[in-house]
Design a protein around this motif. Structure first.
Motif, mmCIF file in Angstrom:
data_model
loop_
_atom_site.group_PDB
_atom_site.id
_atom_site.type_symbol
_atom_site.label_atom_id
_atom_site.label_comp_id
_atom_site.label_asym_id
_atom_site.label_seq_id
_atom_site.Cartn_x
_atom_site.Cartn_y
_atom_site.Cartn_z
ATOM 1 N N LEU A 4 67.096 -13.152 -29.607
ATOM 2 C CA LEU A 4 66.586 -12.528 -28.388
ATOM 3 C C LEU A 4 66.366 -13.573 -27.297
ATOM 4 N N ILE A 5 65.814 -14.701 -27.658
ATOM 5 C CA ILE A 5 65.576 -15.765 -26.680
ATOM 6 C C ILE A 5 66.900 -16.308 -26.158
ATOM 7 N N VAL A 6 67.879 -16.458 -27.024
ATOM 8 C CA VAL A 6 69.197 -16.925 -26.591
ATOM 9 C C VAL A 6 69.849 -15.884 -25.674
ATOM 10 N N ILE A 7 69.688 -14.605 -25.978
ATOM 11 C CA ILE A 7 70.238 -13.545 -25.120
ATOM 12 C C ILE A 7 69.569 -13.577 -23.746
ATOM 13 N N MET A 8 68.258 -13.755 -23.713
ATOM 14 C CA MET A 8 67.545 -13.828 -22.435
ATOM 15 C C MET A 8 68.035 -15.022 -21.618
ATOM 16 N N PHE A 9 68.156 -16.156 -22.256
ATOM 17 C CA PHE A 9 68.630 -17.372 -21.599
ATOM 18 C C PHE A 9 70.056 -17.177 -21.080
ATOM 19 N N THR A 10 70.908 -16.600 -21.910
ATOM 20 C CA THR A 10 72.305 -16.386 -21.534
ATOM 21 C C THR A 10 72.423 -15.381 -20.392
ATOM 22 N N ALA A 11 71.636 -14.323 -20.435
ATOM 23 C CA ALA A 11 71.667 -13.321 -19.358
ATOM 24 C C ALA A 11 71.301 -13.955 -18.024
ATOM 25 N N HIS A 12 70.293 -14.807 -18.037
ATOM 26 C CA HIS A 12 69.889 -15.488 -16.803
ATOM 27 C C HIS A 12 71.026 -16.357 -16.266
ATOM 28 N N TYR A 13 71.642 -17.140 -17.131
ATOM 29 C CA TYR A 13 72.687 -18.049 -16.669
ATOM 30 C C TYR A 13 73.985 -17.334 -16.315
ATOM 31 N N ILE A 14 74.287 -16.239 -16.980
ATOM 32 C CA ILE A 14 75.464 -15.456 -16.582
ATOM 33 C C ILE A 14 75.254 -14.901 -15.182
ATOM 34 N N ASN A 15 74.053 -14.393 -14.927
ATOM 35 C CA ASN A 15 73.760 -13.885 -13.588
ATOM 36 C C ASN A 15 73.821 -15.003 -12.551
ATOM 37 N N ARG A 16 73.182 -16.113 -12.836
ATOM 38 C CA ARG A 16 73.060 -17.186 -11.846
ATOM 39 C C ARG A 16 74.369 -17.944 -11.646
ATOM 40 N N PHE A 51 70.809 -25.946 -28.437
ATOM 41 C CA PHE A 51 70.652 -26.767 -29.637
ATOM 42 C C PHE A 51 69.250 -26.613 -30.213
ATOM 43 N N TYR A 52 68.256 -26.630 -29.340
ATOM 44 C CA TYR A 52 66.880 -26.485 -29.804
ATOM 45 C C TYR A 52 66.677 -25.137 -30.498
ATOM 46 N N HIS A 53 67.135 -24.070 -29.867
ATOM 47 C CA HIS A 53 66.914 -22.741 -30.446
ATOM 48 C C HIS A 53 67.760 -22.497 -31.686
ATOM 49 N N ALA A 54 68.899 -23.146 -31.783
ATOM 50 C CA ALA A 54 69.740 -22.972 -32.964
ATOM 51 C C ALA A 54 69.268 -23.834 -34.136
ATOM 52 N N LYS A 55 68.715 -24.995 -33.854
ATOM 53 C CA LYS A 55 68.413 -25.958 -34.911
ATOM 54 C C LYS A 55 66.926 -26.039 -35.267
ATOM 55 N N TYR A 56 66.047 -26.009 -34.268
ATOM 56 C CA TYR A 56 64.645 -26.319 -34.523
ATOM 57 C C TYR A 56 63.675 -25.158 -34.347
ATOM 58 N N ALA A 57 63.939 -24.270 -33.437
ATOM 59 C CA ALA A 57 62.984 -23.187 -33.163
ATOM 60 C C ALA A 57 63.072 -22.130 -34.256
ATOM 61 N N ILE A 58 61.978 -21.925 -34.920
ATOM 62 C CA ILE A 58 61.907 -20.901 -35.959
ATOM 63 C C ILE A 58 60.724 -20.001 -35.625
ATOM 64 N N TYR A 59 61.034 -18.748 -35.379
ATOM 65 C CA TYR A 59 59.994 -17.789 -35.036
ATOM 66 C C TYR A 59 59.828 -16.811 -36.187
ATOM 67 N N PRO A 60 58.623 -16.676 -36.701
ATOM 68 C CA PRO A 60 58.397 -15.716 -37.784
ATOM 69 C C PRO A 60 58.482 -14.281 -37.257
ATOM 70 N N PHE A 67 50.664 -12.777 -28.890
ATOM 71 C CA PHE A 67 50.236 -12.735 -27.493
ATOM 72 C C PHE A 67 51.290 -13.365 -26.579
ATOM 73 N N GLY A 68 51.841 -14.494 -26.994
ATOM 74 C CA GLY A 68 52.840 -15.184 -26.179
ATOM 75 C C GLY A 68 54.065 -14.332 -25.908
ATOM 76 N N PHE A 69 54.548 -13.636 -26.929
ATOM 77 C CA PHE A 69 55.720 -12.788 -26.745
ATOM 78 C C PHE A 69 55.384 -11.549 -25.924
ATOM 79 N N LEU A 70 54.241 -10.935 -26.210
ATOM 80 C CA LEU A 70 53.866 -9.711 -25.500
ATOM 81 C C LEU A 70 53.615 -9.956 -24.011
ATOM 82 N N ILE A 71 53.251 -11.161 -23.644
ATOM 83 C CA ILE A 71 53.094 -11.520 -22.233
ATOM 84 C C ILE A 71 54.397 -12.118 -21.684
ATOM 85 N N GLY A 72 55.039 -12.947 -22.467
ATOM 86 C CA GLY A 72 56.218 -13.677 -22.006
ATOM 87 C C GLY A 72 57.436 -12.814 -21.746
ATOM 88 N N PHE A 73 57.725 -11.871 -22.634
ATOM 89 C CA PHE A 73 58.926 -11.054 -22.448
ATOM 90 C C PHE A 73 58.846 -10.182 -21.200
#
Length: 122
Positions: A4-16, A51-60, A67-73
């Motif tokens: 989901l985070i990668v999709i959000m990031f990609t959507a922003h950059y595709i638009n921009r 690279f960070y989201h593929a290799k290191y970021a692990i979200y349960p 709270f972070g997701f419910l506010i951040g998204f």
């Protein structure tokens, strides 16, 4: 969650990077060095974040209810909507052969002077 985070990031950059430049009417020509610098910086940023989201970021799984997701998204989504709408207002600010300065009205421009940047910051 990472997808989901990668999709959000990609959507922003595709638009921009791909959609917005083709919607601009007229404008000044871009020099090759500016183009290459833009490609380099966008590629570097995309690589580092990807690279960070593929290799290191692990979200349960419970991160969806954190709270972070419910506010951040919703904040991300609101920023994307404000950014796209503000870009639309700016693109249609002048008529075909007009060169006069105009103050944008409507949308988030009623609250901030650079609504497109404000949306990007959200």
């Amino acid at each position: 969650m990472n997808i989901l985070i990668v999709i959000m990031f990609t959507a922003h950059y595709i638009n921009r990077a791909l959609i917005y430049p083709f919607l601009i009417r007229g404008g000044k020509p871009m020099t090759i060095d500016m183009f290459l610098a833009s490609v380099f910086l966008i590629s570097l940023n995309g690589y580092i974040q990807g690279f960070y989201h593929a290799k290191y970021a692990i979200y349960p799984l419970y991160h969806w209810t954190s709270f972070g997701f419910l506010i951040g998204f919703p904040t991300y989504f609101a920023g994307m909507v404000i950014n796209c709408h503000s870009d639309h207002i700016l693109r249609h600010l002048r008529g075909h052969n007009e060169i006069d300065y105009k103050i944008p009205r409507g949308g988030a421009f009623e609250y901030v002077s650079c609504a497109n940047y404000f949306g990007g910051l959200l």
